[in-house]
Design a protein around this motif. Structure first.
Motif, PDB file in Angstrom:
ATOM      1  N   PRO A   1       0.755  -1.261   0.000  1.00  0.00           N
ATOM      2  CA  PRO A   1       0.000   0.000   0.000  1.00  0.00           C
ATOM      3  C   PRO A   1       0.786   1.312   0.000  1.00  0.00           C
ATOM      4  N   ALA A   2       2.085   1.287   0.296  1.00  0.00           N
ATOM      5  CA  ALA A   2       2.775   2.547   0.602  1.00  0.00           C
ATOM      6  C   ALA A   2       2.678   3.581  -0.524  1.00  0.00           C
ATOM      7  N   GLY A   3       2.915   3.156  -1.755  1.00  0.00           N
ATOM      8  CA  GLY A   3       2.880   4.108  -2.866  1.00  0.00           C
ATOM      9  C   GLY A   3       1.486   4.703  -3.044  1.00  0.00           C
ATOM     10  N   HIS A   4       0.484   3.860  -2.914  1.00  0.00           N
ATOM     11  CA  HIS A   4      -0.898   4.339  -3.080  1.00  0.00           C
ATOM     12  C   HIS A   4      -1.234   5.360  -1.983  1.00  0.00           C
ATOM     13  N   ASP A   5      -0.794   5.050  -0.767  1.00  0.00           N
ATOM     14  CA  ASP A   5      -1.109   5.948   0.345  1.00  0.00           C
ATOM     15  C   ASP A   5      -0.418   7.298   0.175  1.00  0.00           C
ATOM     16  N   LEU A   6       0.863   7.257  -0.168  1.00  0.00           N
ATOM     17  CA  LEU A   6       1.583   8.527  -0.331  1.00  0.00           C
ATOM     18  C   LEU A   6       0.978   9.331  -1.487  1.00  0.00           C
ATOM     19  N   ALA A   7       0.604   8.639  -2.564  1.00  0.00           N
ATOM     20  CA  ALA A   7       0.023   9.352  -3.716  1.00  0.00           C
ATOM     21  C   ALA A   7      -1.358   9.913  -3.384  1.00  0.00           C
ATOM     22  N   LYS A   8      -2.071   9.290  -2.446  1.00  0.00           N
ATOM     23  CA  LYS A   8      -3.406   9.801  -2.083  1.00  0.00           C
ATOM     24  C   LYS A   8      -3.313  10.923  -1.060  1.00  0.00           C
ATOM     25  N   GLY A   9      -2.108  11.079  -0.470  1.00  0.00           N
ATOM     26  CA  GLY A   9      -1.918  12.222   0.418  1.00  0.00           C
ATOM     27  C   GLY A   9      -1.740  11.885   1.891  1.00  0.00           C
ATOM     28  N   VAL A  10      -1.526  10.609   2.210  1.00  0.00           N
ATOM     29  CA  VAL A  10      -1.213  10.269   3.607  1.00  0.00           C
ATOM     30  C   VAL A  10       0.147  10.901   3.918  1.00  0.00           C
ATOM     31  N   SER A  11       0.277  11.514   5.102  1.00  0.00           N
ATOM     32  CA  SER A  11       1.511  12.270   5.351  1.00  0.00           C
ATOM     33  C   SER A  11       2.699  11.331   5.563  1.00  0.00           C
ATOM     34  N   LEU A  12       3.840  11.782   5.073  1.00  0.00           N
ATOM     35  CA  LEU A  12       5.081  11.012   5.172  1.00  0.00           C
ATOM     36  C   LEU A  12       5.406  10.702   6.640  1.00  0.00           C
ATOM     37  N   LYS A  13       5.230  11.726   7.478  1.00  0.00           N
ATOM     38  CA  LYS A  13       5.563  11.544   8.893  1.00  0.00           C
ATOM     39  C   LYS A  13       4.684  10.467   9.530  1.00  0.00           C
ATOM     40  N   SER A  14       3.394  10.485   9.199  1.00  0.00           N
ATOM     41  CA  SER A  14       2.498   9.502   9.830  1.00  0.00           C
ATOM     42  C   SER A  14       2.733   8.106   9.258  1.00  0.00           C
ATOM     43  N   MET A  15       3.175   8.027   8.008  1.00  0.00           N
ATOM     44  CA  MET A  15       3.527   6.713   7.431  1.00  0.00           C
ATOM     45  C   MET A  15       4.761   6.168   8.159  1.00  0.00           C
ATOM     46  N   MET A  16       5.762   7.036   8.312  1.00  0.00           N
ATOM     47  CA  MET A  16       7.016   6.591   8.928  1.00  0.00           C
ATOM     48  C   MET A  16       6.787   6.203  10.383  1.00  0.00           C
ATOM     49  N   CYS A  17       5.984   7.000  11.102  1.00  0.00           N
ATOM     50  CA  CYS A  17       5.693   6.656  12.499  1.00  0.00           C
ATOM     51  C   CYS A  17       4.988   5.296  12.569  1.00  0.00           C
ATOM     52  N   GLU A  18       4.113   5.027  11.602  1.00  0.00           N
ATOM     53  CA  GLU A  18       3.407   3.737  11.596  1.00  0.00           C
ATOM     54  C   GLU A  18       4.405   2.582  11.434  1.00  0.00           C
TER      55      GLU A  18
ATOM     56  N   MET B   1       1.516  -3.234   6.405  1.00  0.00           N
ATOM     57  CA  MET B   1       0.510  -3.796   5.496  1.00  0.00           C
ATOM     58  C   MET B   1      -0.886  -3.196   5.657  1.00  0.00           C
ATOM     59  N   HIS B   2      -1.039  -2.287   6.614  1.00  0.00           N
ATOM     60  CA  HIS B   2      -2.403  -1.788   6.863  1.00  0.00           C
ATOM     61  C   HIS B   2      -2.470  -0.271   6.895  1.00  0.00           C
ATOM     62  N   THR B   3      -1.540   0.389   6.245  1.00  0.00           N
ATOM     63  CA  THR B   3      -1.517   1.848   6.320  1.00  0.00           C
ATOM     64  C   THR B   3      -2.725   2.459   5.611  1.00  0.00           C
ATOM     65  N   GLY B   4      -2.976   3.734   5.906  1.00  0.00           N
ATOM     66  CA  GLY B   4      -4.096   4.452   5.307  1.00  0.00           C
ATOM     67  C   GLY B   4      -4.491   5.600   6.213  1.00  0.00           C
ATOM     68  N   ASP B   5      -5.390   6.429   5.730  1.00  0.00           N
ATOM     69  CA  ASP B   5      -5.850   7.564   6.530  1.00  0.00           C
ATOM     70  C   ASP B   5      -7.173   8.035   5.930  1.00  0.00           C
ATOM     71  N   PHE B   6      -8.250   7.762   6.642  1.00  0.00           N
ATOM     72  CA  PHE B   6      -9.569   8.101   6.112  1.00  0.00           C
ATOM     73  C   PHE B   6      -9.746   9.607   5.906  1.00  0.00           C
ATOM     74  N   THR B   7      -8.987  10.425   6.633  1.00  0.00           N
ATOM     75  CA  THR B   7      -9.183  11.876   6.486  1.00  0.00           C
ATOM     76  C   THR B   7      -8.717  12.377   5.110  1.00  0.00           C
ATOM     77  N   VAL B   8      -7.896  11.575   4.410  1.00  0.00           N
ATOM     78  CA  VAL B   8      -7.510  11.961   3.048  1.00  0.00           C
ATOM     79  C   VAL B   8      -8.059  10.963   2.018  1.00  0.00           C
ATOM     80  N   GLY B   9      -9.014  10.155   2.435  1.00  0.00           N
ATOM     81  CA  GLY B   9      -9.664   9.216   1.504  1.00  0.00           C
ATOM     82  C   GLY B   9      -8.847   7.974   1.196  1.00  0.00           C
ATOM     83  N   ALA B  10      -7.854   7.686   2.042  1.00  0.00           N
ATOM     84  CA  ALA B  10      -7.052   6.466   1.832  1.00  0.00           C
ATOM     85  C   ALA B  10      -7.550   5.407   2.803  1.00  0.00           C
ATOM     86  N   MET B  11      -8.354   4.481   2.282  1.00  0.00           N
ATOM     87  CA  MET B  11      -8.876   3.429   3.153  1.00  0.00           C
ATOM     88  C   MET B  11      -7.722   2.568   3.643  1.00  0.00           C
ATOM     89  N   THR B  12      -7.762   2.166   4.887  1.00  0.00           N
ATOM     90  CA  THR B  12      -6.660   1.360   5.423  1.00  0.00           C
ATOM     91  C   THR B  12      -6.550   0.062   4.618  1.00  0.00           C
TER      92      THR B  12
END
Ligand code: TPP
Ligand code: MG
Length: 327
Positions: free
Chosen positions: A69-86, A102-113
Motif C-alpha cells: 500500500p505505501a505508494g498508493h497511500d503517499l500518492a493519495k496524500g497520507v503524510s510522510l511523517k504519519s507513514m514513517m511513524c506507523e 501492510m495496513h496503512t491508510g488515513d480516512f481523512t484523506v480518503g485512503a482506506m486502510t
C-alpha cells in the motif's frame, strides 16, 4: 506518446513518484537494519501506477488498496511523517502504530486502510461506491489490486455488482506478472487477466503501459469522468513490474534475468525524468533540487519517527471495536 502537461503538473507528478521510490528504499534499509518491526511488501517500480491513477482524485474521493500500500497511500496524500511513524509502531502513525506496513491508510484523506486479503478490497470498494451513489454524491473510488487477485472469487462478485449497479468505481489492476512468486502464465490462460474478463461483465476496459505516468493518468481521467457522470465502473489494467521481491528476503530467483533487465530498462521514474529533460520542461538542477528536498524530508521523518513515543499501554484495546458515533 502523450504530451507532457504543464511544467507545474509534470514536476509535481515527478516529485510524488520520487517520494514513493525514496520512501520505499529507505524502508528497505531500515527493515534490514533490524530496527523496524513486522514485514514489508514494497511497490518499488510501480510508482507511475499510483501517481497516475490518483493524481486527479479529490481529497474526498476514496482509494482502496491491498498488501502493497505505501505508494498508493503517499500518492493519495497520507503524510510522510504519519507513514514513517506507523512503520516504527509509534502513536503518531497513521493507524496509531497498530497497523504496520501492510495496513496503512488515513480516512481523512480518503485512503482506506489497506486490506491484506488478496481480492478482499474489491467488493469493499464496490460497497463504498454504492454508498456514494445512494447518498447522491459525485465521489468516486479507485481500487488497486494485483494480477493474482483476478483469480479470486471476490474479483468476480465485485465486478458483477459494480457493473449491474453502475457504481462509481475504477478498478486498477497492477499487473506485475507475478502473484507472490508465481508467474501469471501458470495460473491464468489470458494475456490481460483483468481487462480480458471485463467483457464478461460488460465493463469498459483499457490496457495501459503502467510505467508511463502520463498514459496511466490519461486513462484514469477518462475513467474518473465516466464514474462521476454516473456511467459506472471501468477496469484499467496497468502493465508494470516490481523492482523488489514480493516481500522481505525474496531474491526473485524465479524471474528470468532477461525479463528483469528489460523491465528495469523501462523504469517509470527514469523514463519520466528523461522526457522532462529531453523536452526541456525543467533543468537537471531543478530536478536535483526536488530530489534533494525529498531526501531531506525522508531523513527528518525517520528521525522524528525514531524519537516519537509508542502508544500508551492503556490504548491497546482502543480502535479495535466500534466505539460509537455516526461517522
Ligand atoms: C486470499 C489470500 N490468499 C493468499 C494470500 C497470500 N498472498 C499475499 S500477497 C499474494 C500475491 C498476490 O499477487 P497479486 O494479486 O498479483 O499482487 P502483487 O503481490 O503482485 O502486488 C499472496 C498469494 C493472501 N494475503 N490472501
Ligand atoms: Mg502481481
Amino acid at each position: 506518446m502523450i504530451k507532457i502537461p504543464s511544467k507545474e503538473r509534470a514536476l509535481d507528478m515527478y516529485e510524488k513518484m520520487y517520494l514513493i521510490r525514496a520512501y520505499e528504499e529507505e524502508i528497505y534499509y531500515l527493515f534490514f537494519e533490524g530496527i523496524m518491526p513486522g514485514t514489508i511488501h514494497q511497490s518499488t517500480g510501480q510508482e507511475a501506477c499510483a501517481v497516475g491513477m490518483l493524481y486527479d482524485l479529490r481529497k474526498d474521493d476514496y482509494m482502496a488498496t491491498t498488501h502493497r500500500p505505501a505508494g498508493h497511500d503517499l500518492a493519495k496524500g497520507v503524510s510522510l511523517k504519519s507513514m514513517m511513524c506507523e512503520m516504527f509502531g509509534k502513536a503518531e502513525g497513521c493507524c496509531k502504530g497498530k497497523g504496520g506496513a501492510m495496513h496503512t491508510g488515513d480516512f481523512t484523506v480518503g485512503a482506506m486502510t489497506a486490506n491484506a486479503i488478496v481480492g478482499g478490497n474489491l467488493p469493499i470498494a464496490a460497497g463504498v461506491a454504492l454508498a456514494f451513489k445512494m447518498q447522491k454524491k459525485d465521489n468516486v473510488v479507485v481500487c488497486f489490486f494485483g494480477d493474482g487477485a483476478t483469480n479470486e472469487g471476490a474479483f468476480h462478485e465485485a465486478m458483477n455488482a459494480a457493473a449491474t449497479w453502475k457504481l462509481p468505481v475504477i478498478y486498477a489492476c497492477e499487473n506485475n506478472l507475478y502473484s507472490a512468486t508465481t508467474s501469471i502464465k501458470i495460473t491464468c490462460n489470458m494475456e490481460n487477466p483483468a481487462a480480458d474478463r471485463a467483457a464478461a461483465y460488460n465493463i469498459p476496459a483499457e490496457v495501459v503501459d503502467g510505467n508511463d505516468v502520463l498514459a496511466v493518468n490519461e486513462a484514469a481521467r477518462r475513467a474518473i469522468e465516466r464514474a462521476r457522470k454516473g456511467e459506472g465502473p471501468t477496469i484499467i489494467e496497468l502493465k508494470t513490474y516490481r523492482r523488489c521481491g514480493h516481500s522481505r528476503n525474496d531474491a526473485c530467483g524465479y524471474r528470468p534475468k532477461e525479463e528483469e533487465e528489460a523491465w528495469y530498462a523501462r523504469d517509470p521514474i527514469a523514463l519520466f525524468r528523461n522526457r522532462i529533460l529531453e523536452e526541456k520542461v525543467a533543468t537537471e538542477a531543478e530536478l536535483a533540487a526536488i530530489e534533494n528536498r525529498i531526501t531531506e524530508e525522508i531523513k527528518e521523518a525517520v528521525e522524528y519517527a525514531k524519537n516519537a513515543p509508542f502508544p500508551a499501554l492503556e490504548s491497546a484495546l482502543e480502535d479495535i471495536f466500534w466505539q460509537g458515533g455516526n461517522d
